[in-house]
Structures are given as structure tokens and as C-alpha cells.
Write a protein that holds these residues in place. Structure first.
Motif, PDB file in Angstrom:
ATOM      1  N   UNK A  86     -74.344 -24.047 -63.985  1.00  0.00           N
ATOM      2  CA  UNK A  86     -73.623 -25.184 -64.577  1.00  0.00           C
ATOM      3  C   UNK A  86     -72.985 -24.751 -65.921  1.00  0.00           C
ATOM      4  N   UNK A  87     -71.908 -25.421 -66.250  1.00  0.00           N
ATOM      5  CA  UNK A  87     -71.303 -25.248 -67.598  1.00  0.00           C
ATOM      6  C   UNK A  87     -71.939 -26.280 -68.531  1.00  0.00           C
ATOM      7  N   UNK A  88     -72.551 -25.822 -69.619  1.00  0.00           N
ATOM      8  CA  UNK A  88     -73.228 -26.743 -70.565  1.00  0.00           C
ATOM      9  C   UNK A  88     -72.515 -26.739 -71.920  1.00  0.00           C
ATOM     10  N   UNK A  89     -72.171 -27.934 -72.353  1.00  0.00           N
ATOM     11  CA  UNK A  89     -71.552 -28.133 -73.688  1.00  0.00           C
ATOM     12  C   UNK A  89     -72.620 -28.758 -74.578  1.00  0.00           C
ATOM     13  N   UNK A  90     -72.953 -28.066 -75.671  1.00  0.00           N
ATOM     14  CA  UNK A  90     -74.005 -28.546 -76.569  1.00  0.00           C
ATOM     15  C   UNK A  90     -73.496 -29.696 -77.462  1.00  0.00           C
ATOM     16  N   UNK A  91     -74.439 -30.220 -78.248  1.00  0.00           N
ATOM     17  CA  UNK A  91     -74.155 -31.432 -79.031  1.00  0.00           C
ATOM     18  C   UNK A  91     -73.015 -31.217 -80.023  1.00  0.00           C
ATOM     19  N   UNK A  92     -72.955 -30.096 -80.676  1.00  0.00           N
ATOM     20  CA  UNK A  92     -71.928 -29.853 -81.700  1.00  0.00           C
ATOM     21  C   UNK A  92     -70.755 -29.038 -81.155  1.00  0.00           C
ATOM     22  N   UNK A  93     -70.600 -29.068 -79.834  1.00  0.00           N
ATOM     23  CA  UNK A  93     -69.530 -28.295 -79.217  1.00  0.00           C
ATOM     24  C   UNK A  93     -68.612 -29.208 -78.410  1.00  0.00           C
ATOM     25  N   UNK A  94     -67.451 -28.669 -78.058  1.00  0.00           N
ATOM     26  CA  UNK A  94     -66.518 -29.313 -77.133  1.00  0.00           C
ATOM     27  C   UNK A  94     -66.054 -28.248 -76.144  1.00  0.00           C
ATOM     28  N   UNK A  96     -62.979 -26.702 -74.032  1.00  0.00           N
ATOM     29  CA  UNK A  96     -61.527 -26.608 -73.937  1.00  0.00           C
ATOM     30  C   UNK A  96     -61.177 -26.000 -72.580  1.00  0.00           C
ATOM     31  N   UNK A  97     -60.359 -26.686 -71.823  1.00  0.00           N
ATOM     32  CA  UNK A  97     -60.062 -26.315 -70.432  1.00  0.00           C
ATOM     33  C   UNK A  97     -58.642 -25.786 -70.310  1.00  0.00           C
ATOM     34  N   UNK A  98     -58.548 -24.697 -69.556  1.00  0.00           N
ATOM     35  CA  UNK A  98     -57.232 -24.184 -69.170  1.00  0.00           C
ATOM     36  C   UNK A  98     -57.248 -24.009 -67.652  1.00  0.00           C
ATOM     37  N   UNK A  99     -56.340 -24.679 -66.988  1.00  0.00           N
ATOM     38  CA  UNK A  99     -56.290 -24.629 -65.506  1.00  0.00           C
ATOM     39  C   UNK A  99     -55.554 -23.378 -65.051  1.00  0.00           C
ATOM     40  N   UNK A 100     -56.173 -22.700 -64.044  1.00  0.00           N
ATOM     41  CA  UNK A 100     -55.563 -21.488 -63.494  1.00  0.00           C
ATOM     42  C   UNK A 100     -54.524 -21.843 -62.418  1.00  0.00           C
ATOM     43  N   UNK A 101     -54.653 -23.033 -61.849  1.00  0.00           N
ATOM     44  CA  UNK A 101     -53.760 -23.428 -60.755  1.00  0.00           C
ATOM     45  C   UNK A 101     -53.318 -24.858 -60.983  1.00  0.00           C
ATOM     46  N   UNK A 141     -63.846 -31.563 -72.964  1.00  0.00           N
ATOM     47  CA  UNK A 141     -65.140 -31.951 -72.410  1.00  0.00           C
ATOM     48  C   UNK A 141     -66.113 -32.241 -73.541  1.00  0.00           C
ATOM     49  N   UNK A 142     -66.691 -33.428 -73.545  1.00  0.00           N
ATOM     50  CA  UNK A 142     -67.712 -33.729 -74.550  1.00  0.00           C
ATOM     51  C   UNK A 142     -69.018 -33.025 -74.209  1.00  0.00           C
ATOM     52  N   UNK A 143     -70.026 -33.073 -75.057  1.00  0.00           N
ATOM     53  CA  UNK A 143     -71.319 -32.432 -74.764  1.00  0.00           C
ATOM     54  C   UNK A 143     -71.916 -32.938 -73.439  1.00  0.00           C
ATOM     55  N   UNK A 144     -72.494 -32.021 -72.648  1.00  0.00           N
ATOM     56  CA  UNK A 144     -73.103 -32.350 -71.362  1.00  0.00           C
ATOM     57  C   UNK A 144     -73.090 -31.152 -70.435  1.00  0.00           C
ATOM     58  N   UNK A 145     -73.540 -31.350 -69.184  1.00  0.00           N
ATOM     59  CA  UNK A 145     -73.540 -30.286 -68.170  1.00  0.00           C
ATOM     60  C   UNK A 145     -72.495 -30.629 -67.113  1.00  0.00           C
ATOM     61  N   UNK A 146     -71.727 -29.614 -66.712  1.00  0.00           N
ATOM     62  CA  UNK A 146     -70.603 -29.837 -65.803  1.00  0.00           C
ATOM     63  C   UNK A 146     -70.609 -28.790 -64.677  1.00  0.00           C
ATOM     64  N   UNK A 147     -70.230 -29.291 -63.420  1.00  0.00           N
ATOM     65  CA  UNK A 147     -70.070 -28.378 -62.277  1.00  0.00           C
ATOM     66  C   UNK A 147     -68.583 -28.040 -62.169  1.00  0.00           C
ATOM     67  N   UNK A 148     -68.172 -27.062 -62.924  1.00  0.00           N
ATOM     68  CA  UNK A 148     -66.762 -26.694 -62.998  1.00  0.00           C
ATOM     69  C   UNK A 148     -66.556 -25.365 -62.302  1.00  0.00           C
ATOM     70  N   UNK A 149     -65.507 -25.328 -61.483  1.00  0.00           N
ATOM     71  CA  UNK A 149     -65.145 -24.129 -60.739  1.00  0.00           C
ATOM     72  C   UNK A 149     -64.521 -23.128 -61.695  1.00  0.00           C
TER      73      UNK A 149
END
Length: 833
Positions: A86-94, A96-101, A141-149
Motif C-alpha cells: 500500500x502507499x501510505x501518506x503520514x500525518x505531516x505529509x501529502x 503528489x500524483x503524476x499520471x503516466x497514462x 492525497x491527504x494522510x492515509x493508506x492508498x491502493x495506487x497502481x
């Protein structure tokens, strides 16, 4: 056999079951709780469109979708599953997403448009199908766990933007609409939640470039790819300071003005958008910032700190406005306007018609928050008039003085020139003022009034002050004739001293000022101090005299030097007329009395010989005094006396007179000396007789002493006899006979001694008797050893010891055998030569 058949039959099923088990095993994908499964379709599917990187549905390739935690069945050999965390964003983090497609970002845009349904980029297939665009995403993405490809989305972690309490965040947008022409800052838009919602910012028309809005203290999830945030310190204005503000953006200041017009609603420049929206103008602002902490955009507003204006006790603040209406022609200072609260409210000053330039109102002691860009403050000392001083005031503004006037006509209500506006309102005149400042402190505007310090007029006892007024009405001709006729020796036609006038008219005042201190304006009134006591003028050869002694020529041609003393007096009632006649006492002495006395004695000396002038000194003095009294009366001066102190004739003339007088004096002296010698002879005789009186008195006393001693001894003998008589009759008779014999002996000795003293006194005198008595006493003492006349060691410089000591003793003690005494006392002393 049946058992073998059964076994063989079961083995065949087992062989058939193994491939099935293997197929099932390869078809099952178990994904853990923190994992995702990335799927790749290898066979039996359609080909991806050109330009695509991630496959959808039945397309061959790495699938956009992922498998979450759990048990999944995939057809082997067609799908290949790869596990990822999983992708995990901590409390003091954000995130940043860049799409490949995805689809292409429109031209002119930097960030992909936001699409719905992808569940925070966890549903890649929905992202692609819904039109998600390739490239950096505006969403974060705000702090949390994400299922990102990770094959579809490249994730970079960033930090939360933290703005501390003493800071502000300055934002610059990388994307958005273009800023309007002529503007420096992007206009504010709503809904972006302090730039945390980039999509709302773009959709609502947010503009690319520096933002007019700022970020207050707090934590923000801001996309750093879209918004560049720079931290800056909040503006703090300390106590005793003010903030001067200059705007970098806004409307243009109207022509003819220097400072921007005040607009409402910007919350002390903390809302830049409201400032611009309300018509705020670019340039220096009229408003200032009082002490406090302000969240002001430093790129929009330049804030300069300045010290508050402090006017200390004993000082006055002079104000010059840099903006406002022009001062009317002919005026030096701007008119006073109300409502500006001692220039702290620049807006009220400008709105109420405040004029540019030096102001007539001043700042009294205190602390002021004044816009120093709008008002220039100069601090000067207040006007201080000390004791025994006065302040002479000159107005630098006002209506012009009349042509013949030197001192301005007084006006009231200006509070000792401290209210310049009232002075001008009441038509105060420019120039020297009649009213003066008495001792005290005055907060006067130096732009309006200049103050010169002068001494008070002091008239001592024995003096009067004659006042010459430069102000008032001119006396009429009728008044001049009347004044002239009242003076001694002046006719109506002559009009002598006609400039002596009553009070209130211009000229020499008829009424004098008596002893005291006067706050006199010397520009309007000149005071001549006149001594009314006797004034002595000397003509002598001393250093401290005013004039040298007079030198006159006698009738017989001899030069005579005369020392003169003149005593004059000016009566108080005549002082103004004397001033009108000659101006001052000094002028009177220099130009009237001195030439008059010099001429008088020259004339008198020319009518008499030198010796007669000397001998008739008293008469010459009386003549000079009479003439001086008559002449000085014309100048309203009383001549008290004229005294001739000394007359010096030529030396050769005086020698003859001196020799004659000396001869006469010598004759008198000889006569007196003869008389004195005769009296001295008689005096010596009397003195000799008087000198013998002590001797005679001493002899008489000695006789009395001897007689008294005899009586004393008789009395003692009688007493002793009476005492013895009590012891017995027989013994008493014997003792009585002895006592009578002793008494007779003592009486005879006493009488003989008395007679001997009397004879000796008659023969050799009392002094010789005294010396004999002393010698006898010394001889007795030496003989008895009470006086040691021979020392143990005698030091002699030559000869024998007898030559010195013995010789002196022999002379002092005549008739005494000194050698016998020495033998009796002992051996002779040791003599050291």
C-alpha cells in the motif's frame, strides 16, 4: 484382483487430479492486508490503442485495475499477478500524483484536469475511462493508506505547509488564467480553501502569478507543484512605533496629489483584495498602522517602521504637510482645519481642506502617531522667558502693517501668541508686536512668530524713567502750544519741548515712571533712565574723573590749573523736558555743562592776576555757581553747587611765595624754641626733687619697722614673764628682773639701730644702705656654706682662676676675707686650662 483394479482406477484419478490442483493453485492469488496485486494480461485480448501505456478490461498489457487484499482467481498463463505494498501518506505529509497514462493536457495548461470516480487514484481504470489526463495532477492525497497502481501513477511525498503564528504565507500560482494587463497581483477567487483546493482555484478563475491573498498561520495541504508558498514574518509594530504603508498595486493617485485616498474595508491593509476592490490606490498611503501585529502581504504593501513623534516637555512640534490644497497667495502658513486629531488622522486633514506646506497649528508635548510621509515634523524648544526678562514677539504672517506704523496694533484672544489661527482670524498684523511675553513657558509656532528675549526695564531708587512712545496718535498743534506754554520761560509761540505729550500720544511722555520693574516693549517704548539724585561732575587729574582739570590763563599771563566739582540735579517733573531738550544726562554733561564750566572759568581767570585768582577762590566759586545755575535752568536742570577743589599756579610763581612764608614760619619757630628751653630747665629741677622721694619714703618706713619690732619684742617678753610668774613667787621675781633687763637691752638696741639707720641714710643714702644689707646677707650665707662660690671644676682660658671669679667677688663683697671663707669651705677647685 478387484482391489488392484480399484487401486489402478484411483491412481488414474490422482494423475488426473494433480494437473487440476496445479491449475487451481496457479489460478488463486492471495493478497495480504497491506498489499495490492498488479495484473498483467499476457494473452487472448485486444490490443491497446496507440499511445496508451496501461490496459483496460480485455486489453493485453499491464492493467489499470489492481486487486485488493483477499483471495482472487485468475486464469493462469493469461494473467500474471505481482504484489506491491500500500502507499501510505503520514500525518505531516501529502501525496503528489503524476499520471503516466491518460488523455493529453490541453495546450496552455500545466496540470491535468480533475475527473471524478477514481477514488483518490485507487481506481486507475475509472481514471482512464473518465478522461483522466496524463501528467501532474492538481489533486493531492491527504494522510492515509492508498491502493495506487504504481505503473499508472507516480507518487511523490511532500510536506504539509506549516505557517507559524508569527508568519504569513505568500503564494504564487504556477497555473491559471493570465493576470489582467496593468495589474501586478492575481485577483482573489473563492472556494480554494486557502489554496488547498487547486481544482476550485482553477475552475473559479484563479490567475497565474503572485496571489493577492495570503495564508494565515496554520497547517495546509497545498500542492507545491501548483502553488509556490514563501514564508514571511508578520508585520509587527512595537509600542512607540508606527507603520508607514506604500502600496505596490492599485488605481493611480489623482493628478496633483501625492498620497492615496483612504478606502474602507481592507482591515488595516490585511485584506489586499478588499483594498484593490474598494479602489485602493498605488503609492504612499495616508493611513498608518498603530502598534500591533498585522498579516500584510509584503509584496503588495511595503511597510516602513518609524518612531512615533514624541514632543518632550518644553518643546513644540512644527508641522509641514506634504500634500493638500495650495496655500492662498500672500499667506505664509496653511490655514487651520479641524478633525485631524493633531495630524494623526491624515484622511480628515485632506478631506477637510488641509493645505500643503507649513501649518499654523503646532504639536504640544505628548506622543503622536503621525504619518511622517504625509507630515514632516520639526521639533524646536518652546519660548522660555526667564525671570527679569521679557519676550519681544514678531509675527511672520498676518495683514501688512500700516505705512507709518512700526509696531503692530494689538489683538486679543490669541493666548499669548500660542493660538496662531486666532491671531490671523482677528486680523493680526505682520511685524513687531506691541504685547510682550512675561516670564513663563510658551508653546509658540516658530513658523508664525519669532521671540527675542530682552531685559525688563529697571528703574532704581533715585531715578525716573522718561518714556518715549513710538505708538499712539500724533499730538495736535493746539496740544503742542498748550504744552509749550506750561513750561518755565517758554512762550506760546516758541512751543519749547513740544514733543512732550500726554499718555496715549506718540512722543516723549509727560508722565514719568517711578522706581520699579517694568515689562516694557523696547520696540514700542524707549525708556531713558534719569538720575534724580545729585550728580557730581569732576574736572581733576585723577584717573577715575570724567574730565581733566581745567587749564586757564590769568590776566598776567600765567597758566592756572583748576580742579572743579559741579553738583547738579534733575527734578522728576522736569526730566521729560530735559530729555526733549538735550536727550540724556550724558549729552547734558558732554555738550552743555562741560563747555559751560570751561568757558566760565576761562572768562573769570582772564579778569584777575594769578595770585589774586588764587586768593579770591571763594568769590570765584560763587561767581561760577551763579552763572551755572542760570544757564542750567534753561535745560530744566538744577545746579546744586559749583566747588573749586584745587588751584595750581606755575611752579616758579609759587616758589617766591613759598620762600617768604617759610622765612616767617622759621622766625616763629625760633621764638617758640627759646620758650621751650626755659620751660625745660625748670622742669629738670622739679624732676630731680621728685627722683629723691623714693629714698625718703624708704627711710621713714625703716624707722617705723624698727619701732614696731621693738614693741613686738617687749610684748613677747612681758607675756613670757607673766607666764613664768605663775610658777612661783620666787622664780617670778628672778624672771621679772631678767625680763626687765632684756627689755631694756632690746629697747636700747632698737633705738640704737634706728638712730644708726637714720645716720647712715643721712650720710650715704638709702641705696647704699640697701647694698650693704645685701652684702651682709650674702656673706653670712657664704660663711654658713649655703652658697657655694667655688665650683668643683673651673675652666679658664688663661691666667689664674682668681683673676676672674675672685676678682669679681672681691669687688662685689668689699671688706670680706674671701680667702678665709675658701679655706673654711674646703680645697680649691680643679682648674682646667
Amino acid at each position: 484382483m478387484p482391489l488392484l483394479d480399484v487401486a489402478l482406477q484411483n491412481g488414474g484419478y490422482l494423475i488426473l487430479l494433480i494437473p487440476v490442483v496445479i491449475l487451481i493453485y496457479q489460478s488463486v492469488v492471495i493478497v495480504g492486508g497491506n498489499e495490492i496485486a498488479l495484473i498483467e494480461r499476457r494473452w487472448f485480448g485486444s490490443k491497446m490503442p496507440q499511445g496508451r501505456v496501461v490496459a483496460l478490461g480485455n486489453e493485453v498489457g499491464i492493467q489499470a485495475r489492481t486487486l485488493g487484499p483477499g483471495l482472487h482467481f485468475l486464469i493462469p498463463f493469461i494473467y500474471l499477478a505481482t504484489k506491491s505494498m500500500f502507499t501510505e501518506i503520514l500525518e505531516n505529509e501529502i501525496g503528489l500524483i503524476e499520471s503516466v497514462d491518460g488523455s493529453s493536457i490541453p495546450a496552455g495548461r500545466i496540470f491535468a484536469a480533475v475527473v471524478a470516480g477514481h477514488n483518490s487514484f485507487q481506481d486507475g481504470e475509472a481514471f482512464i475511462r473518465n478522461g483522466g489526463q496524463k501528467g501532474p495532477q492538481i489533486e493531492i492525497l491527504p494522510p492515509g493508506k492508498y491502493r495506487i497502481n504504481p505503473y499508472l501513477f507516480k507518487l511523490t511525498k511532500g510536506h504539509v505547509t506549516e505557517i507559524k503564528d508569527s508568519e504569513i504565507g505568500i503564494v504564487e500560482s504556477v497555473d491559471g488564467a493570465a493576470i489582467q494587463e496593468g495589474k501586478i497581483f492575481a485577483q482573489a477567487v473563492e472556494g480554494h480553501e486557502s489554496f488547498q483546493n487547486g481544482d476550485a482555484f482553477i475552475k473559479n478563475g484563479g490567475q497565474k502569478g503572485p496571489q493577492i491573498e495570503i495564508i494565515p498561520p496554520g497547517n495546509y495541504r497545498i500542492n507545491p507543484y501548483l502553488f509556490k508558498v514563501t514564508k514571511s514574518m508578520a508585520t509587527k509594530i512595537s509600542e512607540g512605533e508606527i507603520g508607514l504603508v506604500e502600496s505596490a498595486d492599485g488605481a493611480a493617485i489623482p493628478a496633483g496629489h501625492i498620497f492615496a485616498t483612504v478606502v474602507p474595508g481592507h482591515n488595516a491593509f490585511q485584506s489586499g483584495q478588499d483594498f484593490i476592490t474598494s479602489g485602493g490606490q498605488k503609492g504612499p498611503q495616508t493611513e498608518i498602522l498603530p502598534p500591533g501585529v498585522y498579516r500584510i502581504h509584503p509584496n503588495l504593501f511595503k511597510v516602513t517602521k518609524a518612531a512615533a513623534v514624541v514632543i518632550a516637555k518644553g518643546e513644540v512640534g512644527m508641522v509641514t504637510a506634504q500634500d493638500g490644497a495650495p496655500i492662498p497667495m500672500g499667506r505664509l502658513l496653511a490655514q487651520s482645519v479641524t478633525g485631524h486629531s493633531n495630524y494623526e488622522n491624515g484622511e480628515a486633514f485632506l478631506k477637510n481642506g488641509g493645505q500643503k506646506g507649513p501649518q499654523i497649528d503646532v504639536l504640544l508635548p505628548g506622543t503622536y502617531r503621525i504619518n511622517l510621509n504625509l507630515f514632516n515634523i520639526q521639533i524646536a524648544p518652546a519660548a522660555v522667558v526667564e525671570a527679569n526678562k521679557i519676550g519681544l514677539v514678531t509675527a511672520l504672517d498676518g495683514i501688512p502693517l500700516p505705512e507709518r506704523e512700526y509696531v503692530a496694533c494689538p489683538v486679543v484672544g490669541h493666548n499669548d501668541y500660542q493660538d496662531g489661527s486666532a491671531f490671523l482670524t482677528k486680523q493680526g498684523q505682520r511685524g513687531p508686536q506691541l504685547d510682550v511675553l512675561r516670564p513663563g513657558t510658551y508653546y509658540i509656532n516658530p513658523f508664525m512668530f519669532s521671540v527675542a528675549i530682552d531685559d525688563v526695564a529697571v528703574i532704581e531708587r533715585g531715578q525716573v524713567g522718561v518714556i518715549v512712545s513710538n505708538v499712539g496718535e500724533d499730538p495736535t498743534e493746539e496740544m503742542k502750544k498748550r504744552l509749550g506754554s506750561t513750561q518755565a520761560g517758554a512762550s506760546i509761540e516758541e512751543g519749547k519741548e513740544k514733543y512732550v505729550v500726554p499718555k496715549g500720544f506718540r512722543g516723549i511722555q509727560e508722565e514719568v515712571a517711578g522706581p520699579g520693574r517694568y515689562y516694557l516693549n523696547r520696540r514700542a517704548f524707549m525708556a531713558y533712565i534719569i538720575d534724580t539724585t545729585n550728580i557730581t561732575i569732576d574736572w581733576d587729574d585723577q584717573e577715575d574723573t570724567r574730565f581733566d582739570q581745567l587749564t586757564v590763563i590769568s590776566k598776567d599771563g600765567f597758566p592756572i590749573q583748576v580742579a572743579v566739582k559741579v553738583v547738579i540735579r534733575v527734578r522728576p517733573d522736569q526730566a521729560p523736558y530735559m530729555v526733549a531738550k538735550v536727550g540724556s544726562i550724558d549729552n547734558l554733561i558732554q555738550h552743555v555743562i562741560h563747555p559751560m564750566i570751561d568757558s566760565s572759568f576761562r572768562n573769570q581767570a582772564s579778569t584777575a592776576s594769578a595770585m589774586n585768582f588764587l586768593q579770591s577762590r571763594s568769590e570765584e566759586q560763587t561767581k561760577a555757581e551763579t552763572r551755572a545755575r542760570v544757564d542750567l535752568e534753561k535745560y530744566h536742570v538744577e545746579c546744586v553747587s559749583v566747588l573749586i577743589c584745587q588751584i595750581k599756579l606755575p611752579e616758579d610763581l609759587m616758589q617766591t611765595q613759598t620762600k617768604r612764608i617759610i622765612a616767617e614760619q622759621q622766625q616763629e619757630m625760633y621764638k617758640m624754641e627759646q620758650k621751650s628751653q626755659a620751660e625745660r630747665t625748670e622742669m629738670e629741677k622739679m624732676r630731680a626733687t621728685a627722683d629723691q622721694q623714693p629714698t625718703l619714703v624708704a627711710s621713714e618706713i625703716a624707722v617705723k619697722v624698727a619701732t614696731q619690732k621693738k614693741t613686738e619684742m617687749i610684748t613677747l617678753a612681758e607675756g613670757t614673764a607673766e607666764a613664768k610668774a605663775l610658777e612661783g613667787t620666787g622664780e617670778g621675781k628672778r624672771l621679772k628682773a631678767i625680763g626687765d633687763g632684756e627689755a631694756s637691752k632690746i629697747a636700747a638696741i632698737g633705738e640704737a639701730t634706728a638712730q644708726a639707720y637714720s645716720k647712715q641714710q643721712e650720710a650715704i643714702g638709702e641705696e647704699a644702705i640697701k647694698q650693704i644689707k645685701i652684702v651682709e646677707l650674702i656673706a653670712t650665707a657664704i660663711e654658713n656654706g649655703k652658697i657655694k662660690i667655688v665650683p668643683d671644676v673651673l675652666v679658664s682660658g688663661g691666667g689664674t682662676a682668681g683673676d676672674g671669679l675672685m676678682g669679681q667677688l672681691a669687688r662685689l663683697l668689699p671688706g670680706i676675707d674671701l680667702n678665709a671663707m675658701l679655706k673654711k669651705q674646703g680645697a680649691a677647685p680643679e682648674i682646667k686650662g
